[in-house]
Design an enzyme around this catalytic site. Structure first.
Site, PDB file in Angstrom:
ATOM      1  N   THR A 194      40.314  85.773  35.832  1.00  0.00           N
ATOM      2  CA  THR A 194      41.051  85.965  37.086  1.00  0.00           C
ATOM      3  C   THR A 194      41.993  87.157  36.883  1.00  0.00           C
ATOM      4  O   THR A 194      41.587  88.295  37.063  1.00  0.00           O
ATOM      5  CB  THR A 194      41.815  84.698  37.510  1.00  0.00           C
ATOM      6  OG1 THR A 194      42.559  84.193  36.388  1.00  0.00           O
ATOM      7  CG2 THR A 194      40.861  83.624  37.998  1.00  0.00           C
ATOM      8  N   LYS A 218      39.640  81.568  29.475  1.00  0.00           N
ATOM      9  CA  LYS A 218      40.311  82.472  30.398  1.00  0.00           C
ATOM     10  C   LYS A 218      41.707  81.945  30.661  1.00  0.00           C
ATOM     11  O   LYS A 218      41.973  80.749  30.555  1.00  0.00           O
ATOM     12  CB  LYS A 218      39.546  82.634  31.715  1.00  0.00           C
ATOM     13  CG  LYS A 218      39.390  81.387  32.577  1.00  0.00           C
ATOM     14  CD  LYS A 218      40.567  80.944  33.407  1.00  0.00           C
ATOM     15  CE  LYS A 218      41.130  82.069  34.259  1.00  0.00           C
ATOM     16  NZ  LYS A 218      42.315  81.521  35.060  1.00  0.00           N
ATOM     17  N   THR A 229      46.785  77.016  32.669  1.00  0.00           N
ATOM     18  CA  THR A 229      45.798  77.378  33.682  1.00  0.00           C
ATOM     19  C   THR A 229      44.716  78.124  32.987  1.00  0.00           C
ATOM     20  O   THR A 229      44.633  79.338  33.011  1.00  0.00           O
ATOM     21  CB  THR A 229      46.306  78.199  34.858  1.00  0.00           C
ATOM     22  OG1 THR A 229      45.233  78.326  35.773  1.00  0.00           O
ATOM     23  CG2 THR A 229      46.740  79.554  34.552  1.00  0.00           C
ATOM     24  N   GLU A 246      50.313  87.502  31.572  1.00  0.00           N
ATOM     25  CA  GLU A 246      50.588  88.428  32.673  1.00  0.00           C
ATOM     26  C   GLU A 246      51.833  89.260  32.380  1.00  0.00           C
ATOM     27  O   GLU A 246      52.936  88.726  32.238  1.00  0.00           O
ATOM     28  CB  GLU A 246      50.748  87.653  33.975  1.00  0.00           C
ATOM     29  CG  GLU A 246      49.428  87.062  34.448  1.00  0.00           C
ATOM     30  CD  GLU A 246      49.557  86.129  35.633  1.00  0.00           C
ATOM     31  OE1 GLU A 246      48.517  85.845  36.250  1.00  0.00           O
ATOM     32  OE2 GLU A 246      50.683  85.681  35.928  1.00  0.00           O
ATOM     33  N   ASN A 255      52.344  88.337  40.061  1.00  0.00           N
ATOM     34  CA  ASN A 255      52.372  87.073  40.814  1.00  0.00           C
ATOM     35  C   ASN A 255      52.840  87.235  42.239  1.00  0.00           C
ATOM     36  O   ASN A 255      52.472  86.438  43.107  1.00  0.00           O
ATOM     37  CB  ASN A 255      53.222  86.053  40.051  1.00  0.00           C
ATOM     38  CG  ASN A 255      52.472  85.487  38.859  1.00  0.00           C
ATOM     39  OD1 ASN A 255      51.614  84.626  39.019  1.00  0.00           O
ATOM     40  ND2 ASN A 255      52.746  86.007  37.676  1.00  0.00           N
ATOM     41  N   SER A 296      46.870  89.064  47.341  1.00  0.00           N
ATOM     42  CA  SER A 296      46.534  90.231  48.163  1.00  0.00           C
ATOM     43  C   SER A 296      45.307  90.948  47.629  1.00  0.00           C
ATOM     44  O   SER A 296      44.838  90.671  46.550  1.00  0.00           O
ATOM     45  CB  SER A 296      47.712  91.189  48.208  1.00  0.00           C
ATOM     46  OG  SER A 296      48.045  91.633  46.912  1.00  0.00           O
TER      47      SER A 296
END
Length: 409
Positions: A156, A182, A193, A280, A404, A409
């Protein structure tokens, strides 16, 4: 951006006899990207899984638990990215079951022999028309050497595919182990996650598989955190295909059991740490080692208090040795009888605090030197006992907020 994380080496992603993988572009959320993976598992394999502890778990997690409990024997896994099918209520369950039924019809098996997995955006309906239309493409792509394609197909916000493998001698036979995962955000233990899948051609008794999956997760994925958020979709599945004809392993305490667990744990740990390295916006990979506790549980409790602290994580991003933030986190970790005068703190080899206070020999420029590194070890000595544990985390950067804020979007 990732922290010293290289793309997988295809030469070390060993085919596992009894497992075939197909990947396709189904347009689940975005066009022109791998987003639908089918894993076929030969009859006779043993499969077990560990799932999120989030009570608001996603529809595919609910169904995976039910299908594993049915005892029918798992023959396939269906994985989509782009849509988590979480926060979707009964409609989400119906849609997840629909994809299982569609794949089962093509394979000539029962729907409860399929485990569905989803990852991506929460609270949006699963586009089953696109997934079911993509099944033929995934089945046409079947191969035993498609582990890297699968690792790419489940990403992702990951920036690097995560896949590792190893081989080990068990009972005089060469056993292969390969896994993928992942995850980059909404990461904390119980689990994260993350999706993780590992297969081996070793022979493991059905009774032992649950213990094996649990212990592997406990030693790896349940030792990492990026942002402290426990996801709705966490899943870690272990497959043993029984294709190598050594004696069946029915205890992890046996010599063969210990060898197999050690080899599989090495792969699981690499997969888990890769998630942190690819956190991230991460710019630093941080090991937090807590020693001298009464129990490993309290050591981990302290380690997570440090790892989850936004003040600690932002200090690491800024290379700012504001190390009182670490001591404060130790203090509020929840150990009621903790004696602060017994605590020592180290950054790598730099002795920062001694007996609960600043080390008179510590110089801030030494702390800043360590903080500027891309890989850092924080070591806390509690002075209470002989237990120890380690957690891996990353810093918290401006980029984390950007990723985040723009995720949908």
């Amino acid at each position: 951006m990732s922290v010293n994380l290289l793309a997988p080496n295809p030469a070390t992603l060993y085919p596992v006899p009894g497992v075939r993988i197909g990947v396709t572009e189904a347009g689940v959320r975005k066009a022109n990207r791998k987003d639908l993976t089918v894993v076929l598992i030969d009859e006779g394999a043993c499969v077990s899984g560990v799932f999120t502890q989030n009570r608001f778990c996603a529809a595919p997690v609910q169904i995976c638990r039910e299908h594993l409990a049915s005892g029918k024997g798992v023959r396939a896994m269906l994985i989509n990215t782009g849509n988590a099918n979480a926060g979707t209520g009964e409609d989400g369950r119906v849609r997840a079951l629909s994809t299982c039924k569609a794949l089962a019809a093509k394979l000539g098996i029962e729907a409860n022999q399929i485990l569905p997995f989803s990852t991506g955006v929460i609270m949006e309906s699963l586009p089953i028309d696109r997934i079911e239309a993509g099944l033929d493409g995934a089945l046409a792509d079947m191969g035993d050497n498609h582990w890297l394609r699968a690792a790419e197909g489940i990403m992702t916000t990951d920036t690097v595919a995560k896949a590792f493998g190893t081989q080990v001698m068990i009972g005089g036979a060469l056993v292969s182990i390969t896994g993928i995962s992942k995850g980059a955000g909404m990461i904390r233990p119980n689990m994260a996650t993350m999706l993780g899948f590992m297969a081996t051609d070793a022979c493991v008794s059905p009774a032992l598989m649950r213990q094996l999956a649990t212990e592997l997760a406990e030693g790896s994925f349940n030792r990492v955190t990026v942002d402290g958020d426990t996801s709705t979709n966490d899943s870690f599945v272990v497959i043993a295909t029984h294709k190598v004809k050594h004696a069946v392993i029915d205890s992890l305490d046996s010599a063969d059991g210990q060898a197999l667990k050690a080899a599989m744990l090495s792969v699981a740990l690499q997969l888990a740490q890769a998630i942190v390295r690819d956190g991230e916006g991460a710019t630093k990979f941080i090991a937090i080692k807590v020693e001298g506790g009464n129990t490993t549980a309290e050591c981990r409790q302290v380690a997570y208090a440090i790892a989850h602290s936004p003040l600690v994580k932002t200090a690491f991003f800024a290379s700012d040795p504001n190390l009182g933030r670490i001591l404060a986190a130790v203090g509020y970790a929840g150990i009621a009888d903790l004696d602060q005068t017994g605590i020592d703190l180290f950054l790598d080899e730099v002795h920062v605090a001694i007996k609960g206070g600043r080390n008179p020999l510590y110089r801030e420029e030494e702390g800043q030197r360590v903080m500027k590194q891309s890989e850092i070890t924080v070591r806390v000595v509690l002075g209470r006992g002989d237990a120890a544990d380690t957690v891996w985390t990353c810093d918290l950067s401006h980029e984390y907020v950007t990723i985040n804020a723009d995720y949908r979007s």
